[in-house]
Design a protein around this motif. Structure first.
Motif, PDB file in Angstrom:
ATOM      1  N   UNK A 674    -113.662  -7.362 -31.127  1.00 37.22           N
ATOM      2  CA  UNK A 674    -114.869  -8.187 -31.036  1.00 37.22           C
ATOM      3  C   UNK A 674    -114.569  -9.540 -30.401  1.00 37.22           C
ATOM      4  N   UNK A 675    -113.476 -10.200 -30.819  1.00 37.17           N
ATOM      5  CA  UNK A 675    -113.113 -11.490 -30.226  1.00 37.17           C
ATOM      6  C   UNK A 675    -112.758 -11.323 -28.752  1.00 37.17           C
ATOM      7  N   UNK A 676    -112.034 -10.242 -28.438  1.00 41.61           N
ATOM      8  CA  UNK A 676    -111.640 -10.015 -27.049  1.00 41.61           C
ATOM      9  C   UNK A 676    -112.861  -9.823 -26.158  1.00 41.61           C
ATOM     10  N   UNK A 677    -113.820  -9.011 -26.608  1.00 41.11           N
ATOM     11  CA  UNK A 677    -115.011  -8.796 -25.802  1.00 41.11           C
ATOM     12  C   UNK A 677    -115.832 -10.071 -25.662  1.00 41.11           C
ATOM     13  N   UNK A 678    -115.890 -10.858 -26.716  1.00 43.24           N
ATOM     14  CA  UNK A 678    -116.639 -12.114 -26.654  1.00 43.24           C
ATOM     15  C   UNK A 678    -116.031 -13.057 -25.609  1.00 43.24           C
ATOM     16  N   UNK A 679    -114.708 -13.184 -25.628  1.00 39.52           N
ATOM     17  CA  UNK A 679    -114.057 -14.056 -24.642  1.00 39.52           C
ATOM     18  C   UNK A 679    -114.200 -13.507 -23.216  1.00 39.52           C
ATOM     19  N   UNK A 680    -114.131 -12.190 -23.070  1.00 40.03           N
ATOM     20  CA  UNK A 680    -114.281 -11.615 -21.742  1.00 40.03           C
ATOM     21  C   UNK A 680    -115.665 -11.874 -21.170  1.00 40.03           C
ATOM     22  N   UNK A 681    -116.696 -11.735 -22.025  1.00 37.02           N
ATOM     23  CA  UNK A 681    -118.053 -12.028 -21.559  1.00 37.02           C
ATOM     24  C   UNK A 681    -118.210 -13.505 -21.216  1.00 37.02           C
ATOM     25  N   UNK A 682    -117.552 -14.391 -21.986  1.00 38.38           N
ATOM     26  CA  UNK A 682    -117.615 -15.824 -21.691  1.00 38.38           C
ATOM     27  C   UNK A 682    -116.948 -16.132 -20.347  1.00 38.38           C
ATOM     28  N   UNK A 683    -115.855 -15.441 -20.076  1.00 35.61           N
ATOM     29  CA  UNK A 683    -115.188 -15.633 -18.781  1.00 35.61           C
ATOM     30  C   UNK A 683    -116.099 -15.175 -17.642  1.00 35.61           C
TER      31      UNK A 683
END
Length: 815
Positions: A674-683
């Motif tokens: 979940x954290x990884x996907x959140x950061x990827x979307x932010x990028x």
């Protein structure tokens, strides 16, 4: 008193000495003119023919212009001159023009190599008569014509006189006869008119006539001199050619000569035979162009020869490898420049020697010195040389190697039972199987007996080495056919990684041998990796971790860039930033070794931030306008503040979002998804592209591709390395490419080193590549230079046709 007369006589004699050269020159010139136009010798006849051919080249145009002028004059004079007078005059001029055209047609059909003086006299008579007929116009109709018509007649007479004289300048008697008749008529016509300035005009016309005569004579003289120079040069070349042919008949070498334009001069039959072209055709070709067309692929001999020619100095033994109808040949070329009287180059002359036999003998000796005569593999000397390069501390950053020592199982029993000839066949088959699994950059060698070695260069992942070793074990288990016998054998393999396990050649061989003994001790047919004592291994780990904490402060890291090239246009479209650690004592430390330590110790955040900052700085510096990809660790991306720091870094360096790409590995998606996907979307929201690195080596779950829209998939080098040799690797690569196409993602293939790999990738729709086929990782300044000097559309081609099994589509059930 006595000196006066003597001084006068000396002075008079001095004057005579000054005048004599001028008089002699005048007399010589007059004699040359008379001999040229009246003598019947062969040289004069040949020169007259060249003059006549020069005049004939413009005759159709001058006669056509004359007919046009006759028509113009008849039309203008019609109101002022009775038709009974005007018509015969115009008809006579047209007849003279047609007569000139007929003479041109008749002579142009002949091969004029020699001309008699009578032809010149006929041409002179024709030209004089033509000028006289034109002279009737000012003589009869100028004096009593209106002012406007007089002006028109004057213009026509002047133009016709000058144009005709210049057109006939190569035949001075004809030119002077024509111009004299015209000018005489004009001068008489002016005398018959009562104009106020006619006397002045007559004087000017006399002056113009003299000038025209001098111009015609000067043009004719220069033309004659040029013809004589060309004839002398041709004769000299013929003499030189005869001497060269005499020399060629007495030696095995072949002489050649080229002019200042690089074209062959007087090529001989032997030279034409070497170049496999007719003599006449070879004389029309350029030396370097013919050599370039014949040069074998991969040879740089012509480029070196061109550099030697451009330097302008004599040179010896420039070797060029060419492809001929009789197979490849090696030519040794020696030459010196030819200079004219002013010291300027007028070409080259040299000797061409066929040194194929010497070259092949030297190559055979070199082969025996470095290769095993039985298997054709490298011998112990070559293996040691390659290992010396692998353990050299001055090697290029990031280059790691591996040594595999192989020993055949049960080979002694085969030798004892079936004899050495059968054993030799088995060894040859083992050599062939080894080659099938190797890249061009790898080295297979036979150390002696049934011991073999494999040196792998540029090892980035030890697992690739172990996977290759496992495939070799499986390959050697297959039955071997030797002299009608089906024999079963196997192989045990010991692996040592360099420079991790050894710092010298002997240490490397010892380490691999120890691992080989371990493999044999475990039951044969196994693979074992050299393992130092735990204490030594632990000490190195602690040392690396301690030194890693100081590496940033001591500026021991550097960022190199490996270019990425679009396959379709063969343009550099981006680059991947790669970190290297150059320790002053430990040497080049592999990222495979220190990145896991950095992740475990938490130093990866600082190191990763430094890499990103350096990449952003280079994007605004030498790499301006280039797309740069930076690999970010899973530890970095799972940190909550990573995206904010990335945004601040881009703002500080004013980096456009479309020039930066973040690469992530599949391991990121396995931890704290979940954290990884959140950061990827932010990028992605920042406008950056996100690439999935090493796709296919991890879990490769399609669910991750559905949950996050990656912009690019990077195909791992492990599949590319076996793309040509292994069918399952090709199937995986094609599947990844089809998947990316369906999902609308770009693709990059890593580790492309061979043109054949590029060809397979291109046929299956891969967008771009990176690897040693394009370039090794390099500093930003070097990459900027490479981008500036890059030549698009010059794609490397595979030297061999791909087998049907390699080029077949994925849906073909045979593969």
């Amino acid at each position: 008193m006595g000196e006066g007369p003597r001084a006068g006589r000396l002075e008079s004699a001095g004057i005579e000495r000054v005048q004599d050269p001028m008089a002699s020159e005048w007399q010589r010139w007059v004699g040359d003119v008379r001999r040229l136009w009246s003598a019947r010798d062969a040289d004069s006849a040949e020169l007259r023919a060249r003059h006549v051919r020069a005049v004939l080249a413009t005759t159709p145009w001058t006669m056509a212009a004359s007919v046009f002028n006759v028509a113009l004059c008849a039309w203008v004079l019609q109101p002022h001159v009775p038709g009974i007078v005007l018509t015969p005059w115009a008809a006579a001029l047209v007849a003279m023009a047609l007569s000139g055209l007929f003479g041109w047609w008749r002579l142009s059909r002949r091969d004029l190599q020699a001309v008699r003086p009578t032809l010149v006299r006929r041409a002179t008579f024709h030209a004089t008569l033509f000028g006289a007929l034109w002279g009737l116009m000012p003589l009869f109709w100028f004096p009593h014509s209106p002012a406007g018509l007089q002006l028109l007649i004057a213009v026509l007479v002047t133009g016709l006189t000058c144009a005709g004289a210049l057109a006939l300048a190569m035949l001075p008697p004809a030119a002077l006869g024509y111009a004299g008749a015209m000018m005489l008529s004009a001068i008489v016509a002016l005398g018959m008119d009562d104009g106020a300035y006619n006397g002045v005009i007559q004087a000017l016309m006399v002056l113009y006539c003299i000038s025209l005569v001098l111009i015609v004579l000067a043009v004719s003289r220069l033309f004659t001199q040029r013809l004589r120079s060309e004839r002398d040069a041709s004769r000299q070349s013929e003499v030189v050619g005869l001497l060269l042919r005499d020399f060629e008949e007495s030696t095995a070498d072949v002489l050649w000569e080229i002019d200042s334009q690089g074209r062959f001069v007087q090529p001989s039959e032997r030279l034409a035979g070497l170049f496999e072209r007719p003599v006449k055709r070879l004389g029309q070709l350029q030396f370097l162009a013919v050599l370039t067309a014949m040069q074998q692929e991969g040879s740089g001999g012509v480029a070196r020869l061109k550099s030697a020619l451009d330097a302008g100095d004599p040179f010896r033994d420039q070797v060029v490898r060419v492809a001929t109808a009789h197979g490849p040949r090696w030519w040794s070329i020696t030459a010196k420049p030819l200079l004219d009287d002013q010291g300027k180059s007028r070409g080259w002359r040299g000797v061409l020697s066929d040194v194929t036999s010497e070259r092949q003998s030297n190559q055979h000796l070199a082969f025996l010195a470095h290769y095993d005569s039985l298997t054709g593999l490298a011998n112990r000397v070559s293996v040691r040389n390659r290992l010396s390069q692998a353990v050299d501390g001055k090697r290029q950053a990031g280059r790691n190697s591996a040594l595999l020592c192989l020993d055949l199982d049960n080979f002694k029993a085969i030798n004892d039972s079936h004899g050495h000839s059968v054993g030799d066949d088995v060894l040859q088959e083992v050599g062939r199987r080894l080659r099938k699994h190797m890249r061009k950059a790898d080295l297979c060698g036979r150390l002696g007996g049934d011991e073999f070695a494999v040196v792998l260069d540029d090892v980035r992942d030890p697992q690739e080495v172990l996977a290759l070793a496992d495939r070799l074990v499986v390959s050697m288990r297959a039955p071997c056919n030797a002299q009608g016998l089906t024999l079963n054998t196997g192989v045990s393999i010991g692996v040592a990684f360099l420079p991790e396990h050894a710092q010298t050649v002997d240490e490397a061989l010892v380490a691999a041998d120890l691992a080989l003994y371990e493999a044999k001790a475990g039951g044969r047919g196994r693979v074992a990796v050299f393992s130092p004592e735990l204490g030594a291994s632990q000490r190195r780990r602690l040392t690396l971790e301690r030194e890693l904490r100081e590496a940033l402060l001591r500026d021991q890291f550097q960022v190199l860039y490996q270019p990425q090239v679009d396959i379709a246009s063969w343009r550099i479209v981006g680059a991947e930033a790669l970190i290297r650690w150059n320790h002053p004592k430990l040497g080049m430390v592999s990222p495979v070794e220190f990145i896991p330590l950095a992740e475990e110790s938490g130093l990866i955040n600082n190191i990763g931030a430094w890499v990103l900052a350096r990449a952003c700085s280079d994007i605004q510096g030498p790499l301006a306008g280039l797309h740069v990809a930076v690999n970010c660790s899973a530890v970095q991306l799972q940190r909550p503040g990573f995206v904010n720091e990335l945004e601040q870094l881009m703002r500080a360096h004013q980096v456009p979002p479309d020039t930066l790409e973040i690469e992530v590995t599949e391991s990121l998606l396995m931890e704290n998804l979940s954290t990884a996907l959140e950061n990827l979307h932010a990028i992605k929201a920042l406008g950056l592209r996100v690439a999935l690195d090493d796709f296919g080596t991890g879990y490769s779950s399609l669910a991750y591709l559905r949950r996050f829209p990656f912009d690019k998939l990077k195909i791992d080098r492990a599949f590319i390395r076996e793309l040509i040799t292994t069918s399952d690797a090709r199937a995986i690569v094609r599947t990844i490419l089809n998947l990316a196409k369906i999902l609308g993602m770009d693709t990059v293939a890593e580790g492309v080193e061979e043109p054949a790999q590029l060809e397979v990738l291109a046929r299956n729709g891969c967008a771009s590549i990176q690897g040693f086929l394009v370039a090794r990782p390099m500093p930003a300044e070097d990459l900027a230079t490479m981008v500036r000097d890059w030549v698009p559309f010059r794609t490397p081609l595979s030297s061999d046709e791909l087998p049907e099994s390699v080029a077949a589509p994925l849906t073909d059930a045979r593969y």
